[in-house]
Enzyme design. Structure first.
Site, mmCIF file in Angstrom:
data_model
loop_
_atom_site.group_PDB
_atom_site.id
_atom_site.type_symbol
_atom_site.label_atom_id
_atom_site.label_comp_id
_atom_site.label_asym_id
_atom_site.label_seq_id
_atom_site.Cartn_x
_atom_site.Cartn_y
_atom_site.Cartn_z
ATOM 1 N N LYS A 294 36.308 35.588 46.903
ATOM 2 C CA LYS A 294 36.782 34.346 46.294
ATOM 3 C C LYS A 294 36.110 34.036 44.957
ATOM 4 C CE LYS A 294 37.626 32.338 50.885
ATOM 5 N NZ LYS A 294 37.295 31.247 51.821
ATOM 6 N N VAL A 295 34.807 34.262 44.870
ATOM 7 C CA VAL A 295 34.022 33.864 43.699
ATOM 8 C C VAL A 295 33.150 35.029 43.254
ATOM 9 C CG1 VAL A 295 32.166 32.359 42.875
ATOM 10 C CG2 VAL A 295 33.970 31.420 44.329
#
Length: 340
Positions: A294-295
């Site tokens: 996600k990040v």
């Protein structure tokens, strides 16, 4: 005490245009602990803007009631926020509530809550809200719903109508909802019914049992994913955690599920007081989010601080140093049917 006396000292929003937090943050950057982390977070926010990444701001906790709303309004007006994911409390119970002409008031965290209940005063730690004014907000939401075609709406779409309601009546000049409506910044509230919006929509549906407005939270997820696909490079500025944090992070995975190879959120900062040790989302590190795809943790920073202390400093620093950038107006993406 009488109700009028208790509701006599309004909360005054912080105006980041009135001061430049640069010198104090730069000095903090030469120290340690959360002071240095906050300076690094401010620098990462600036890098997002210099890289022309799409900035997604997430809002959890009780921020507008605590005087943070004008900061968010100013970031929207200057083009430093491109999309917002928030709790219903911040957008409806607090921002839209104030846009209708109501106020939050300074209170006492040790107040006699039985007395407050008798006086129809609601308490958020050391702030007070007039419950009668909140009911006005509930009924206004019902009024807006009554004016719409009975069908499912994303929360983003319904909040757009809330902004139009304010603009057409000359209300809420400094509100988040109106600024977002006018600047084309979409606001998503995945748990929309967990607020005065919920009370208002329940009232609307009971009064219109055969044909009424509903909120489609899946449409929220799809629409925010479309923004990720359109934007490419994205950055997250997260205040608190909860549903807004996870919702914004998850759009990377949603895009992949749809068959679109996208990069993780390239930038991410979070201000939180939550602890990571219990496995809860609000305190989970941005490094942990990298394991989910996600990040990208390389340009990320956690700041373990209470938002009303840290956010005004960070926002002021960025506001006074941000490069000029074109406003993206992602709301305009949804004036046509979203492609499959």
């Amino acid at each position: 005490m009488e109700k009028k006396e208790l509701l006599s000292t309004p909360v005054v929003p912080i105006d980041i245009k009135a001061f430049d937090a640069g010198p104090i943050l730069e000095a903090m950057g030469k120290t340690a602990f959360q002071a240095r982390n906050l300076y690094r977070a401010a620098e990462i926010y600036l890098k997002m803007l210099e890289d022309d990444a799409a900035v997604i701001l997430t809002l959890a906790g009780s921020l507008v009631s605590a005087g943070q709303g004008l900061i968010i309004h100013d970031l929207i007006r200057k083009g430093l926020v491109d999309a917002i994911v928030a709790t219903g409390a911040n957008i409806v119970d607090q921002d839209f509530f104030e846009a209708l002409g109501h106020r939050h008031y300074q209170g006492d965290p040790k107040a006699d809550d039985e007395t407050l209940r008798r006086l129809w005063i609601d308490r958020i730690y050391d702030t007070y809200i007039d419950e009668e004014e909140l009911r006005h907000t509930d009924y206004t939401i019902a009024e807006i719903a009554n004016s719409l075609e009975p069908r499912p709406y994303s929360s983003r779409e319904f909040i757009w109508h809330m902004g139009r309601y304010l603009a057409e009546r000359g209300l809420g000049e400094k509100s988040i909802v109106r600024a977002a409506y006018e600047e084309g910044v979409p606001i998503f509230v995945p748990a929309f019914s967990d607020s005065s919006a919920g009370f208002g929509l329940v009232y609307h549906q009971v009064k219109n049992p055969k044909a009424h407005v509903t909120i489609d939270s899946v449409a929220d997820f799809r629409e925010l994913t479309e923004i990720k696909l359109k934007a490419g490079t994205t950055g997250l500025v997260m205040l608190g955690g909860g549903v807004p944090k996870n919702f914004a992070q998850d759009i990377v995975v949603a895009a992949e599920v749809l068959g679109h190879p996208v990069e993780m959120h390239k930038y991410a900062i979070q201000i939180t007081v939550a602890d990571e040790r219990d496995g809860g989302l609000s305190g989970s590190t941005l490094s942990e989010a990298q394991s989910w795809g996600k990040v990208d943790a390389a340009l990320s920073q956690m700041v373990f601080a209470e938002a009303t202390l840290a956010f005004p400093l960070l926002a002021s620093y960025v506001y006074h140093r941000a490069p000029m950038r074109a406003k993206r107006r992602y709301t305009d993406l949804f004036t046509q049917e979203v492609p499959a």
